[in-house]
Design a protein around this motif. Sequence first.
Motif, short mmCIF file in Angstrom:
data_model
loop_
_atom_site.label_atom_id
_atom_site.label_comp_id
_atom_site.label_asym_id
_atom_site.label_seq_id
_atom_site.Cartn_x
_atom_site.Cartn_y
_atom_site.Cartn_z
N PHE A 1 0.82 -1.21 0.00
CA PHE A 1 0.00 0.00 0.00
C PHE A 1 0.86 1.26 0.00
O PHE A 1 0.42 2.31 -0.46
CB PHE A 1 -0.92 0.03 1.22
N ARG A 2 2.07 1.15 0.50
CA ARG A 2 2.92 2.33 0.63
C ARG A 2 3.69 2.62 -0.66
O ARG A 2 3.75 3.76 -1.11
CB ARG A 2 3.91 2.15 1.78
N CYS A 3 4.29 1.57 -1.29
CA CYS A 3 5.16 1.81 -2.45
C CYS A 3 4.76 1.04 -3.70
O CYS A 3 5.42 1.16 -4.73
CB CYS A 3 6.61 1.46 -2.08
N THR A 4 3.72 0.24 -3.64
CA THR A 4 3.15 -0.56 -4.75
C THR A 4 4.09 -1.67 -5.24
O THR A 4 3.83 -2.28 -6.28
CB THR A 4 2.74 0.32 -5.96
N GLN A 5 5.18 -1.95 -4.51
CA GLN A 5 6.05 -3.05 -4.89
C GLN A 5 5.53 -4.36 -4.30
O GLN A 5 4.53 -4.38 -3.57
CB GLN A 5 7.49 -2.77 -4.44
N SER A 6 6.21 -5.47 -4.56
CA SER A 6 5.73 -6.79 -4.17
C SER A 6 5.81 -7.00 -2.66
O SER A 6 6.77 -6.59 -2.01
CB SER A 6 6.56 -7.89 -4.85
N VAL A 7 4.79 -7.67 -2.13
CA VAL A 7 4.76 -8.05 -0.72
C VAL A 7 4.87 -9.56 -0.62
O VAL A 7 4.11 -10.29 -1.27
CB VAL A 7 3.46 -7.57 -0.03
N SER A 8 5.80 -10.05 0.18
CA SER A 8 5.94 -11.48 0.39
C SER A 8 4.71 -12.01 1.11
O SER A 8 4.30 -11.46 2.15
CB SER A 8 7.19 -11.77 1.23
N PRO B 1 3.72 -11.30 6.17
CA PRO B 1 4.05 -10.65 4.90
C PRO B 1 4.79 -9.34 5.13
O PRO B 1 4.48 -8.59 6.05
CB PRO B 1 2.67 -10.39 4.31
N VAL B 2 5.76 -9.05 4.27
CA VAL B 2 6.56 -7.84 4.37
C VAL B 2 6.90 -7.37 2.96
O VAL B 2 7.09 -8.19 2.06
CB VAL B 2 7.84 -8.08 5.19
N CYS B 3 6.93 -6.06 2.74
CA CYS B 3 7.24 -5.51 1.42
C CYS B 3 8.70 -5.72 1.09
O CYS B 3 9.59 -5.44 1.91
CB CYS B 3 6.90 -4.03 1.39
N TYR B 4 8.98 -6.22 -0.10
CA TYR B 4 10.36 -6.45 -0.53
C TYR B 4 11.13 -5.14 -0.64
O TYR B 4 12.35 -5.12 -0.50
CB TYR B 4 10.37 -7.15 -1.89
#
Length: 333
Positions: free
Chosen positions: A233-240, A244-247
């Motif tokens: 939601f913060r940077c639109t990159q992939s979340v594991s 879950p955590v944003c890569y």
Amino acid sequence: MISMELSTNKNLAYKIFRGIPYSRLTLLDAEQRRETNDVCPEELGLNDAGIYTSESSEAIRHLRTNVELLDSKSLFMHSLVALVVTKLLEQSGRFFISAEGNEPMTPSNEELIKTGALLLSNLLKIQINCYGVEHEMKRIGAGIYPTLSLVNHSCNPSAKHYTRGRNMILRAVRPIAAGEEVTISYTPDYLDEEREKRRKHLAEKYHIACECDACQFEWQTASKLPALMLKCFRCTQSVSGDLPVCYSCRLEYKNKSSFEDKIRFDTIAKQVDATFLSACKIAQNLMRAESISEEEYQSLCTATEFIHEHTAMPCQVIYNMERILEKYFTVER
């Protein structure tokens, strides 16, 4: 006598030339040279109405050959084929005919050389601009579609092309933003073939060094992809999905300080799952009946837009959505 089996592309070049007598061909060649010198590059290939269309002979005449990128071996082999086809045209008695078009004529060496050079140019154009024509998922021939030749390559294409009768149709398989380039894959895409195989084929046939996302980041083939990766939601990159955590920004969706984000994340994940399951049911109807209603098709489009809005590539969910749309496009209706 040189024994040589002509491929589909070479046969296509022969058929094109066989239907145009030499006298007409020289006029077309002169016209092409004039256009190349007098017309700005952006307007080359436009017909009299200023439209670029596959039905226009102007579009075909100005297709690229990439001759400057060929190695000596490839150029020799194409030249050899042009020589053989030139001799076949000479022996046919229907290509070198008088200007009135009723009597065969004996060509001079200069005329034979010019024919061979024009043939070579067309062979090279066909080599990189020819598309397979399919019926019921089987290749039955080949054709040149200059409009489609305007579309660049990506191993992660935004559109797919397919044939309907003699027509080639291009359809988007995911949302394409205004101003975003439309791309197709000249090879099996990243979902079906490893990067090194794709790059080898692209380099040998099209002289392309692909730098799409799938190549730069070495995306895995379909069988090795994660089932689902949502966008942060913060940077639109992939979340594991496991943590879950944003890569990228490392936002943790299980952290107590981001409880609201976690609730939102879980809600979106459930909505994506439900949307995908709904699309799979439509796909089952498509497989059984070989057709679906217009309402079901619109539901597929809506589902595709929603999934791409919240899901990061590459993952199995996006792969399957693209395959469902591709199946819908290729079904005979």
